[in-house]
Design an enzyme around this catalytic site. Structure first.
Site, PDB file in Angstrom:
ATOM      1  N   GLU A 326       0.805  -1.231   0.000  1.00  0.00           N
ATOM      2  CA  GLU A 326       0.000   0.000   0.000  1.00  0.00           C
ATOM      3  C   GLU A 326       0.834   1.275   0.000  1.00  0.00           C
ATOM      4  O   GLU A 326       0.284   2.362  -0.206  1.00  0.00           O
ATOM      5  CB  GLU A 326      -0.908   0.011   1.236  1.00  0.00           C
ATOM      6  CG  GLU A 326      -1.996  -1.045   1.219  1.00  0.00           C
ATOM      7  CD  GLU A 326      -1.588  -2.338   1.919  1.00  0.00           C
ATOM      8  OE1 GLU A 326      -2.468  -3.028   2.459  1.00  0.00           O
ATOM      9  OE2 GLU A 326      -0.378  -2.663   1.922  1.00  0.00           O
ATOM     10  N   TRP A 439       2.274  -6.000  26.876  1.00  0.00           N
ATOM     11  CA  TRP A 439       2.630  -6.371  25.514  1.00  0.00           C
ATOM     12  C   TRP A 439       4.077  -6.824  25.464  1.00  0.00           C
ATOM     13  O   TRP A 439       4.962  -6.219  26.083  1.00  0.00           O
ATOM     14  CB  TRP A 439       2.429  -5.182  24.569  1.00  0.00           C
ATOM     15  CG  TRP A 439       1.003  -4.959  24.187  1.00  0.00           C
ATOM     16  CD1 TRP A 439      -0.103  -5.424  24.828  1.00  0.00           C
ATOM     17  CD2 TRP A 439       0.530  -4.192  23.083  1.00  0.00           C
ATOM     18  NE1 TRP A 439      -1.239  -5.004  24.199  1.00  0.00           N
ATOM     19  CE2 TRP A 439      -0.881  -4.243  23.115  1.00  0.00           C
ATOM     20  CE3 TRP A 439       1.148  -3.482  22.065  1.00  0.00           C
ATOM     21  CZ2 TRP A 439      -1.672  -3.596  22.167  1.00  0.00           C
ATOM     22  CZ3 TRP A 439       0.362  -2.843  21.132  1.00  0.00           C
ATOM     23  CH2 TRP A 439      -1.034  -2.898  21.174  1.00  0.00           C
TER      24      TRP A 439
END
Length: 545
Positions: A326, A439
C-alpha cells in the site's frame, strides 16, 4: 494568485522519454540458461513500443488490465514500460501464491491478457482453468519446450508489430499498475498505483537520503518484480540511468553471487532470507565483489548477526527500509544523520537497525489503542499510520474505510518513534503478544535469538495460556554444524535473560526444521500459531505438548 509554472503530467511516458534521450546506451542484462543476454535502453524502449502496438492489435485498450506471471527479466521490464505507457494497467501476479488465491485475484482485477514465462506455464495453467476473464495468453520463451497450443509467442508478436512512434501522454492520475496484498484480513486486496505516485516514488528513491540511486550504479533487484513493483527499482533505474541486472529464474545463492561478481553490481535489494542464504557464497567470492556499495533489505528485520557479518566481510552495511504494498512500497529508510558522526559503532548499529525515517512526501504518526497519538519519545508505542503522495487511499472495489481513517493508512505495524523520527517496529498488531495485560514484542525476541551464533532462524508466537491470556513460545531452527545439535532451550533462555524483562522470556523453546514462509519470504507465523495452538493448555493439563 496561481503560480505561473508549466504543468506537465507526472507520468511514466515522461520518465521513459528522459531515459531514451539521456541514457540510451545504458544496459539491461538478463541471466539465461547459457549465459546472459544484454541489451541497451534504446533497444529496450523500442521493444516496449512494439509490445504496446502488439497489445493494441490484440484489442487491449485504456484501463484494460494486462497481467504478468513472470520472473525478473527483460521482457517483464518491457511490460512494465509498455502497458502503463499505452494507458492500460499492469497487474503483476505473485507466482508463489496458491492457484485458488491467484484465480480470485485475476477475476477480481478483471485481467484480459496475461504474459507468462514458459517455465511457469504449469503453475499458470492451474489458474487459467479456474478463470474466465483472460482472453489471450502470451508466452515468454525462457525455457525449453514447444509453444503451447492456443497461446501467442512473445518474440513473434514483437517481430510482427510496428512500434508506436512514441508513447502518448496520459493523465498523471491515471492508474498505472495493480498489486494485490495478502497482508490483510480476508481475501487479497487490490492496490492501484497512479502514474503520479510512481514518478514521485522514483524521486524519493533517487534522493541521497533515500536509496541514493545514480547513473553510475549497476542494480540487481533480487526482490521479485511481482512484489510491490520490485520496490520501485525498475522505474527508478530508468529515471537515474542505472544499469540493470536481472536474474530471471536463476534465483539460487550461487547464481546470484555470480551475477554480483561478473556484472560489477554496486547495489542489490532483497529480503532477509536471501541475504542469509547468500552469505556463504558471497564470502567465498568476496575478492570479486569490490564494486558492491549498498544492499537494501525490507520485508522483515535483518538478524543482527547477519548485519555484522556483511559489515565485517564486505564493508557494507545492509540498509533497512520499511513499507508495504500500500505504500508503493518505500515509506521509510534507515540512514545516519550528521548527529551520528561521533557515535561508537555499537550505538550507530542500534540506530540503524531501526526502520528509519520517512522521506519527504510521507507523513507518519503512531496511534494507541484508545485512538490517541503517542509521543515521539522512543518508548511509547502504537500502530503506525501513514499518508502521502504514494500511499494508497483505498482498495480496489473495497473501500475498507476502517483501514483508512481520516485519510491515513493503518499499517498494522506497532512501533515506537524517537525524537529524531526513527521508526522502530515492535510487532505486527496480529503478532504482538499480550500477556497478563502487558505487551511483548516478538520482533525483539526474534532479533535477540537470531543473534545467537548457533541459531539459523527463530520465530516467536503468542500461544493461548490458561492464566496469562498469551505467553511467548520460541520456535527455533538450529544452525547446522559438524558436531550436530547441542543447543538447548535453556541455553537460549539464558542468552535472552540479560536483555529483556523476566516476563518477556519465552515459556518454552521448541526446535523445528524450518520456519514456514509466506509467498514473499516473510515468516508465516499463523502456521506456527495453528501448529502449537494447544501447547500451553496441554502442558498445564499434564499432557504432552
Amino acid at each position: 494568485m496561481k503560480g505561473l509554472m508549466q504543468e506537465l503530467p507526472l507520468n511514466i511516458p515522461m520518465l521513459v522519454r528522459h531515459a531514451a534521450r539521456m541514457h540510451p546506451r545504458k544496459s539491461v542484462t538478463t541471466k539465461t540458461a547459457d549465459g546472459v543476454r544484454v541489451t541497451c535502453y534504446a533497444e529496450l524502449l523500442e521493444r516496449a513500443r512494439r509490445l504496446a502496438a502488439a497489445l493494441r492489435a490484440l484489442g487491449v485498450g485504456p484501463d484494460d488490465r494486462v497481467a504478468t506471471f513472470c520472473w525478473n527479466h527483460q521482457a517483464h521490464l518491457e511490460a512494465y514500460i509498455a502497458v502503463p505507457c499505452m494507458g492500460s494497467i499492469l497487474h503483476t501476479l505473485n507466482i508463489r501464491l496458491f492457484d485458488s488465491d491467484l484465480a480470485y485475484i485475476v477475476e477480481h482485477a478483471g485481467d484480459s491478457v496475461v504474459i507468462v514465462d514458459k517455465s511457469l506455464l504449469p503453475a499458470w495453467q492451474k489458474v487459467a482453468a479456474r478463470v474466465a476473464c483472460v482472453r489471450q495468453t502470451i508466452v515468454v520463451d525462457d525455457a525449453p519446450g514447444p509453444q503451447p497450443a492456443g497461446t501467442l509467442d512473445y518474440e513473434t508478436l514483437l517481430a510482427q508489430a510496428v512500434p508506436l512512434p512514441e508513447f502518448p501522454d496520459v493523465p498523471e492520475d491515471q492508474a498505472a499498475a495493480m498489486c494485490y496484498t495478502s497482508g490483510t484480513t480476508g481475501p487479497p486486496k487490490g492496490v492501484v498505483y497512479s502514474h503520479r505516485s510512481n514518478v514521485l516514488h522514483c524521486y524519493a528513491a533517487l534522493m541521497a537520503d533515500g536509496i541514493g540511486l545514480c547513473e553510475t550504479d549497476v542494480v540487481l533487484p533480487i526482490v521479485p518484480m511481482f512484489h510491490a513493483n520490485a520496490w520501485g527499482l525498475p522505474y527508478a533505474c530508468l529515471m537515474a540511468g542505472a544499469d540493470l541486472v536481472m536474474p530471471g529464474r536463476y534465483m539460487t545463492p550461487d547464481a546470484l553471487t555470480g551475477l554480483l561478481a561478473e556484472r560489477g553490481v554496486t547495489f542489490a535489494a532483497g529480503v532477509p532470507t536471501i541475504w542469509q542464504a547468500m552469505l556463504p557464497p558471497m564470502t567465498a567470492a568476496r575478492d570479486r565483489l569490490g564494486r558492491l556499495r549498498a544492499i537494501l533489505c525490507g520485508g522483515a528485520a535483518i538478524p543482527p548477526a547477519v548485519q555484522r557479518a556483511y559489515q565485517r566481510t564486505f564493508g557494507v552495511r545492509i540498509t533497512h527500509a520499511w513499507g508495504m504494498t500500500e505504500t508503493s512500497p518505500i515509506a521509510s529508510i534507515s540512514v545516519p544523520l550528521a548527529a551520528h558522526a561521533s557515535l561508537e559503532l555499537e550505538a550507530l548499529d542500534h540506530v540503524l537497525t531501526s526502520q528509519g525515517r520517512v522521506p519527504p512526501g510521507v507523513e507518519v504518526r503512531i496511534v494507541r489503542e484508545d485512538g490517541s497519538e503517542a509521543p515521539w519519545d522512543g518508548e511509547s508505542f502504537g500502530e503506525i499510520e501513514v499518508r502521502g503522495n504514494w500511499i494508497a487511499a483505498s482498495y480496489y472495489k473495497e473501500p475498507a474505510p476502517e483501514k483508512f481513517p481520516d485519510g491515513w493508512l493503518r499499517t498494522g505495524d506497532v512501533a515506537t518513534i524517537d525524537a529524531d523520527g526513527y521508526i522502530r517496529i515492535v510487532d505486527r498488531t496480529k503478532d504482538v503478544i499480550k500477556s497478563g495485560g502487558e505487551w511483548i514484542s516478538s520482533v525483539k525476541l526474534e532479533g535477540l535469538l537470531m543473534g545467537h551464533p548457533d541459531v539459523a532462524e527463530a520465530a516467536v508466537v503468542g500461544i493461548a495460556h490458561p492464566r496469562w491470556d498469551e505467553r511467548p513460545l520460541a520456535c527455533v531452527v538450529r544452525r547446522k554444524t559438524e558436531a550436530g545439535p547441542s543447543l538447548t532451550g535453556d541455553d537460549l533462555i539464558e542468552h535472552l535473560r540479560p536483555h529483556v524483562a523476566r516476563f518477556w522470556l519465552p515459556d518454552d523453546v521448541v526446535f523445528i526444521d524450518e520456519v514456514p514462509k509466506t509467498s514473499v519470504g516473510k515468516f508465516d507465523k499463523k502456521v506456527l500459531r495453528q501448529r502449537f495452538q494447544d501447547y500451553f493448555s496441554q502442558r498445564a493439563a499434564g499432557g504432552e505438548p
